[in-house]
Write an enzyme that holds these catalytic residues in place. Sequence first.
Site, mmCIF file in Angstrom:
data_model
loop_
_atom_site.group_PDB
_atom_site.id
_atom_site.type_symbol
_atom_site.label_atom_id
_atom_site.label_comp_id
_atom_site.label_asym_id
_atom_site.label_seq_id
_atom_site.Cartn_x
_atom_site.Cartn_y
_atom_site.Cartn_z
ATOM 1 N N CYS A 269 0.832 -1.191 0.000
ATOM 2 C CA CYS A 269 0.000 0.000 0.000
ATOM 3 C C CYS A 269 0.864 1.236 0.000
ATOM 4 O O CYS A 269 2.067 1.192 0.263
ATOM 5 C CB CYS A 269 -0.887 0.033 1.242
ATOM 6 N N GLY B 4 0.138 0.328 -5.312
ATOM 7 C CA GLY B 4 -1.167 -0.326 -5.219
ATOM 8 C C GLY B 4 -2.106 0.199 -6.274
ATOM 9 O O GLY B 4 -2.391 1.382 -6.304
ATOM 10 N N ASN C 111 -0.277 1.228 5.836
ATOM 11 C CA ASN C 111 0.567 0.386 5.002
ATOM 12 C C ASN C 111 1.289 -0.597 5.898
ATOM 13 O O ASN C 111 1.961 -0.194 6.831
ATOM 14 C CB ASN C 111 1.586 1.233 4.230
ATOM 15 N N GLY C 112 1.125 -1.883 5.593
ATOM 16 C CA GLY C 112 1.836 -2.868 6.393
ATOM 17 C C GLY C 112 0.929 -3.972 6.886
ATOM 18 O O GLY C 112 -0.269 -3.968 6.625
ATOM 19 N N CYS D 22 15.636 -5.654 6.827
ATOM 20 C CA CYS D 22 14.933 -6.928 6.918
ATOM 21 C C CYS D 22 15.107 -7.633 5.574
ATOM 22 O O CYS D 22 14.685 -7.115 4.542
ATOM 23 C CB CYS D 22 13.444 -6.722 7.195
ATOM 24 N N ASP E 158 17.385 -8.162 -14.767
ATOM 25 C CA ASP E 158 16.051 -7.923 -14.217
ATOM 26 C C ASP E 158 16.139 -8.040 -12.706
ATOM 27 O O ASP E 158 17.167 -8.461 -12.168
ATOM 28 C CB ASP E 158 15.010 -8.897 -14.786
ATOM 29 N N ASP E 159 15.054 -7.681 -12.021
ATOM 30 C CA ASP E 159 15.133 -7.666 -10.565
ATOM 31 C C ASP E 159 14.714 -8.988 -9.929
ATOM 32 O O ASP E 159 14.912 -9.182 -8.735
ATOM 33 C CB ASP E 159 14.306 -6.509 -9.993
ATOM 34 N N TYR F 56 12.920 -3.413 -5.408
ATOM 35 C CA TYR F 56 11.857 -3.452 -6.403
ATOM 36 C C TYR F 56 10.709 -2.496 -6.150
ATOM 37 O O TYR F 56 10.184 -1.898 -7.075
ATOM 38 C CB TYR F 56 11.279 -4.871 -6.486
ATOM 39 N N SER G 265 11.713 -2.658 -14.898
ATOM 40 C CA SER G 265 12.250 -3.093 -13.617
ATOM 41 C C SER G 265 13.753 -3.340 -13.602
ATOM 42 O O SER G 265 14.391 -3.241 -12.563
ATOM 43 C CB SER G 265 11.506 -4.345 -13.147
ATOM 44 N N CYS H 73 6.831 -13.182 3.246
ATOM 45 C CA CYS H 73 6.886 -11.963 4.045
ATOM 46 C C CYS H 73 5.591 -11.859 4.842
ATOM 47 O O CYS H 73 4.514 -12.079 4.308
ATOM 48 C CB CYS H 73 7.038 -10.741 3.143
ATOM 49 N N CYS I 179 12.748 -12.409 3.458
ATOM 50 C CA CYS I 179 12.258 -13.140 2.288
ATOM 51 C C CYS I 179 13.385 -13.873 1.559
ATOM 52 O O CYS I 179 13.141 -14.802 0.804
ATOM 53 C CB CYS I 179 11.505 -12.207 1.343
ATOM 54 N N CYS J 201 12.676 -2.813 5.311
ATOM 55 C CA CYS J 201 12.419 -3.771 4.230
ATOM 56 C C CYS J 201 13.351 -3.511 3.046
ATOM 57 O O CYS J 201 13.246 -2.484 2.376
ATOM 58 C CB CYS J 201 10.958 -3.658 3.789
#
Lengths: 491, 491, 491, 491
Positions: free
Chosen positions: D39, D67, D145-146, D476, D390-391, D287, D328, D427, D479, D281
């Site tokens: 978000c 979003g 957001n979160g 963090c 690419d990512d 990304y 990306s 995540c 992932c 994060c």
Amino acid sequence: MQIESAYIVGAGKEDADMEEQFLWMDKRMDARQGVREECGVFGAFDVEGHDVAPLVYYGLMALQHRGQEACGIAVSDTAGPRDAIFRKKDLGLVSEVLQDAAAGEMHGNLAVGHVRYSTTGASTRENAQPLVLHYLKGALALAHNGNLVNTNALRDELAYSGAIFQTTTDSELIAYLIARERVRTGSIEAAAAAAAKKLKGGFSLVIKSPRKLIAMRDPLGLKPLCIGKTGSCYVAASESCALDAVGAEMIRDVLPGEILTITAEGIHSDRTLLQKKHAKCVFEWIYFARLDSCIDGISVLEARRRAGRFLARVNKAEADLVTGVPDSGLAAAEGYALESGLPFGLAFHKNSYIGRTFIRPSQEARSSGVRMKLSVLKPAVAGKRLVLVDDSIVRGTTMKNLIRMLRTAGAKEVHVRISAPPFLYPCYYGTDVPTEKQLIASSHSEEEIRLMLGADSLAYLDVKHLPEMAGTDEICAACFLGTYPTELPEV
Amino acid sequence: MQIESAYIVGAGKEDADMEEQFLWMDKRMDARQGVREECGVFGAFDVEGHDVAPLVYYGLMALQHRGQEACGIAVSDTAGPRDAIFRKKDLGLVSEVLQDAAAGEMHGNLAVGHVRYSTTGASTRENAQPLVLHYLKGALALAHNGNLVNTNALRDELAYSGAIFQTTTDSELIAYLIARERVRTGSIEAAAAAAAKKLKGGFSLVIKSPRKLIAMRDPLGLKPLCIGKTGSCYVAASESCALDAVGAEMIRDVLPGEILTITAEGIHSDRTLLQKKHAKCVFEWIYFARLDSCIDGISVLEARRRAGRFLARVNKAEADLVTGVPDSGLAAAEGYALESGLPFGLAFHKNSYIGRTFIRPSQEARSSGVRMKLSVLKPAVAGKRLVLVDDSIVRGTTMKNLIRMLRTAGAKEVHVRISAPPFLYPCYYGTDVPTEKQLIASSHSEEEIRLMLGADSLAYLDVKHLPEMAGTDEICAACFLGTYPTELPEV
Amino acid sequence: MQIESAYIVGAGKEDADMEEQFLWMDKRMDARQGVREECGVFGAFDVEGHDVAPLVYYGLMALQHRGQEACGIAVSDTAGPRDAIFRKKDLGLVSEVLQDAAAGEMHGNLAVGHVRYSTTGASTRENAQPLVLHYLKGALALAHNGNLVNTNALRDELAYSGAIFQTTTDSELIAYLIARERVRTGSIEAAAAAAAKKLKGGFSLVIKSPRKLIAMRDPLGLKPLCIGKTGSCYVAASESCALDAVGAEMIRDVLPGEILTITAEGIHSDRTLLQKKHAKCVFEWIYFARLDSCIDGISVLEARRRAGRFLARVNKAEADLVTGVPDSGLAAAEGYALESGLPFGLAFHKNSYIGRTFIRPSQEARSSGVRMKLSVLKPAVAGKRLVLVDDSIVRGTTMKNLIRMLRTAGAKEVHVRISAPPFLYPCYYGTDVPTEKQLIASSHSEEEIRLMLGADSLAYLDVKHLPEMAGTDEICAACFLGTYPTELPEV
Amino acid sequence: MQIESAYIVGAGKEDADMEEQFLWMDKRMDARQGVREECGVFGAFDVEGHDVAPLVYYGLMALQHRGQEACGIAVSDTAGPRDAIFRKKDLGLVSEVLQDAAAGEMHGNLAVGHVRYSTTGASTRENAQPLVLHYLKGALALAHNGNLVNTNALRDELAYSGAIFQTTTDSELIAYLIARERVRTGSIEAAAAAAAKKLKGGFSLVIKSPRKLIAMRDPLGLKPLCIGKTGSCYVAASESCALDAVGAEMIRDVLPGEILTITAEGIHSDRTLLQKKHAKCVFEWIYFARLDSCIDGISVLEARRRAGRFLARVNKAEADLVTGVPDSGLAAAEGYALESGLPFGLAFHKNSYIGRTFIRPSQEARSSGVRMKLSVLKPAVAGKRLVLVDDSIVRGTTMKNLIRMLRTAGAKEVHVRISAPPFLYPCYYGTDVPTEKQLIASSHSEEEIRLMLGADSLAYLDVKHLPEMAGTDEICAACFLGTYPTELPEV
């Protein structure tokens, strides 16, 4: 008669986005399945220059019963350039499509409008009217009610000289004829008159050229058309109810075959096409026109009451209450009551919120669907012997369900009276009557139908009473009799 | 160049519901304000009978950059009746309007499609293409890219013989001519050839008759057109990127003046209209065609890189980074970087969510609007001397804002390079170039423009390099030079 | 009474997208301007597990007259997870919003539905019902008809313990109370009963918990509620017409104060809140309920006919025809005719195509607007002395116009009879009656009103006849008398 | 990574009208399938009273990449009543949903806005934000957001005290906690602080009370948040690019655990929740965040370039051109080029007209679908050895197709470089990473993947380089590593 249509899913609009353009040449193969349309037309010319679009909006709203599938309006200013014209048209109701016209956002003092109903799947945006076109002398707009019977011949003639067609409507043919004649003749009214000579069938037309409004009617008078005036504004309309709706005084009905040209100077009448033989569609009085209209001087309400009176006179039933199927049977029911001396009253509640988008949940729920549209007023019918009047029986399903509902509510007897003869023949002039296969009357005797409906008795209006009902013997009753006032379409 | 258009409120669709039909006769008065359109065309014919609508959907999607205002498709089956045809068209993007085509709900193995962009307010549903019409020999559908210069003469000639027009497009005139010729000639391709002889200006056409697909290109080659094949399906398209998109192998470009007829038997070429003089629109390579297309054998990417190389060769600037305005200036920037040996890199982020419906909150917020569409990548430009490449400067507002944004982000110098000469003259062949009043170049010297933009230096591509850039000297560069390859429209 | 509303531009939907969330604390300041709603509720529980959504769709369709602004349905399966529930709700008619329910795309055997009409501008999607919420025991859905008078006290109490409100409806308060009680009590029905004790005012509620359907009615019986069964499906509805519409047999009216819990095992009745004093809203019989419903055992049709009979007995006029304003005055007119012996007949045609989106072109055209909705059947009234019956006079504008139209059509006399007493006081229980300022009766004598209307005579139903009309003296007639059966909302 | 999503049919909106309300209690059973949302939040407070809605519109437009499913805005006036608030929210893009805000039709100087993307099917109108609620002290609006990890415990605690839930969002829980604390505490900021103590997981919140704007961030700093000022207007946003978009100067990033209260008097900072351990994060830099943003002082562009540099340093390939998958992979490709000394250039054209409504005609056409979105610039790659950056690689399908397209266009070698380590773990903090089943990396070795892709070589960024890439070791990277900075959600 209107009830069955309530089951049809309303979508239309979406489906029609996929515009199918049918094969007109192949239409000869199946003329009886062709595009038969019921329509309403309206024209307005304010000679003092006031905007007329809101007026046309009102007028079309009053003609909405003549076609709910599509509508449109074309407006221009007689003081503006000859080829400037604004049009709005689409699938949908007047109140949905023409809000701009109502809101005063379309300017101009000369306009024509149209409401349309098509009985085939070919309900396309292209076929919506008015037809607007640009030709040698500027912009022309036509709104047309009726069906020609010499469509194929006219189309061939035009095609062989290089014409191209972008719709499948008769109106485009008429526009072509007028445009071609206009090259030869000195005025739009002369061109219209020359074109009219070539048309066979039913047509009521309102046409606007850059500076004039033309109203013309087929020589047989198959389709209705009348003119009126409100303030400085002349109006032409399919029915007088539209004149009332805009506060216009009726001037008169357009004569069968007459071509009226309205200019800033007034009305000019061209009567060269007038003929003795008339054949006014009797269906207008029986079902199609609005109850508060006068068609060719005959009140629709009074005609339907007369139909009811004939039924009472010829097929009187012993009963406690006379009622009608709302709203189509009410006027004839009143006539029946007046003639028979029996009390008239309401037996059904009609749900006015079941719109065009009504979805019938499932096939099995069909009879339930009837209950959605009409519900019985139990205390009004319980223990009573009823006369139930309607204007027609098509498949019979609806009437059968209504009778069952009445009996469930306690009605002791139900005597069905139909204020028209049984439909037996197709109409080629633009009025939709069911095809033979759909007609219960074409394959069953009256007694068989009565048994199927579960009625205690059943009677139709006799065809011999049609002239007296309509107040004139200049009628077309081909759909009842099979005798047509014109040649038939080539097959 | 694409940025200014982002400010336009997207509505369009609603406005156009009020379909204004302009005065075509008066258009002579202001030919330079006329309906100039950029368009893309696509045709497909699967000789083994497979449905082609999804393919056309793909192809039009790849041509969407040629017109975002309206689109449409017309499909029929070569084994079906000669006059049965299905059409879908409306204002909107391919992905919005043609979902039925994509979803496999339109059947038939022969189709034409169209995307359209109109620069005037007259964006009406009527004018959307393909034009579908019924004539002597069945249904015909046309998709047309280009503009004729003898429109008025053609229209008068037709009008005086009684033609009626329902659109304001050149395509309707072409359809008429073909229909009239077809009465006289033995085949659709002969009729098309006869009609083509009367057309002056730019036109790439794909036409479908009941059984054939015709692709034709104007004798000067003003507008591009190529053909290819995928499996059993022949395709024709404005650009090769649409062939790639449907997985088709390119066969070749259609020759200027060539009339290709594709039938179940194969391709037939009519070259009677071929001529020596060609004038291919140079604007296709500079801006209009897609970066991955080849136009008449010349890669658009390579042409733009060559433009950048010329700029580097003639107007090299001392700089640390070469960058382009996304996406229109990137290819030329790469060319500049390759030629100059300076590094190429990105300096802007482009917000891809600012759609056609973007509303600019207020007039004062205009420069802020630029920030919405493009934002500067500060670390990429801070402390750097930049070469900034774009394909054009129209009003200059956007470029001015971009330069200010770059300086705010810390750029030390900004050297603007434009990969085309300044536009100075209108195009009459259907490519939208800004009118003189909008063009900063028409009223200001290069130095004045540089000062207005706030650039450290400014240089345009020299017109003399256009042939080498385009890889051919058979070009039309009228918008830069004012010398036109045809007569001009009568005023 | 329904006519004025026809002039209101229908948009609503769009406006409401801008969801205004009014200040509930400030509502104390102006309790009489608060959110007064008329609503209809429907619940269904098929104990054999069949889908009930189509049934609810039918039922809500039959209750549409109780609210046309918004509607919704919440469905779950009693064999599914306790917190899985599907809801569909939006502004619009049942036929527009709930097509998924009709089409069998919402699955589950337990559902509640709602139709809603709000008289304020605060018609928001948030306020549409059913209210669905997740709480300790799973998902709960409520559909509520009525208005509480202790809203502020309840809201304060909840707010001070940390409640948050996402709507401005009473229903959310009720849901909170039930959720809080459920923490303490052993069952949903016990929680509902405990919550009900705290509610003052009018409420008919259908509530679905994961496994049960609850129907409850306020102890005064202000709002109607009844239950029935069709096959294996129990249904609860505001009016019996909705039972008829789904083919259900009526079981009985819910008793005032009764809490019925329907489970797979059957119906359980909690009567702890039953009290002697009842105050059933008399307005249901006079105007609000559908003509074919029975409210607490009394036929609406017969009640209205009795109203007409009283008028004929007390205020008989010499006349030739008794007629009613369609559709609100027709039943009372029949009663008047039966009592007086005068003939009953129709005098107006009602245009059924004037929908919610009807735009009144301009302020000056207001009286013309009446002509759009109703038009006079001239032959029915010309030369006649008429009794014209309607159920109310609000501002008087409509009645005045109708009388003028009748006179223009030739009516000799028009005697107005109103089948209810004049409204003089506001309703606090959720039935919309006009505010004092709008009421012609609150500031003018009957003779003044008669003169304003241009009627030959005018008479209202006497308040003393209300109990006999309604068939019970357990009525609330506060809007006519000003005496309220409950405390009033704090201001 | 963004490419696969292009194939998804965009409808969403329609589907979501059928609002499915999932079982929150059952969510414990499958926490990894829960509602994980990405978000963006935005808040604005103009202390001089100017309208802020257009500003919020701009800001949300710049956050649209966070979003695209739903968005909303809630506005009030600090000089108005405490409970008056206007909200607009719906499924759709900012440019579609919030036109009223842009057009200046929403008034007030204090607002919060939200853009939302949900990875589950439960995209309902109810769950769209901001959440607006009425509580003891007036109206409150939250944009969040979160994702919390103690959702179930919080929900149970609230439910057992009688709370009801109308959404399935964490935001509603937070609102409840604040409302309950507000009863006990003296200010909204104290209530927010008390509530924040109970929250575990990732949250960036902007909250508007009637008179104040609050911006708060979770103590680990999992989600980004920053504040700025333009003129008299304070703004808070998820990313700095939104500050740039509205012309605001950045003040600073909100500290992890900080609660900022903005009033007419200025900014107040509550730092009682600050802690030493941070876990920002890392995915934001890799990304999620926009290329022109700075997150916690680190430029996203520079971080991605550093990722590219590491790849070049550790896994350099012999090549002629470095390119990236648009958009990306472009920044990392530039970094690779700068580090390796190889030239950077574009190899693909991206079709910007393939919108959310793109329909993939058929399953078999999937690879063709890639061609629709991206097409190869043949002259740029023919005969070249390429590094393609690419990512991420998710299923691998897209990358495989791109490589095949490059080879078809003549590329001699394709060396794939991924600017992030392989995703291996879910995540729980609100960032959508693919589930294990979707991840090619979780079940295949790098060599297997290389073979499947058809690449000449393949390399990922090493996890050990993440801190240097991000410019901080307070990250963090759960992932990639599976080590989480918080407790995990109870299952």
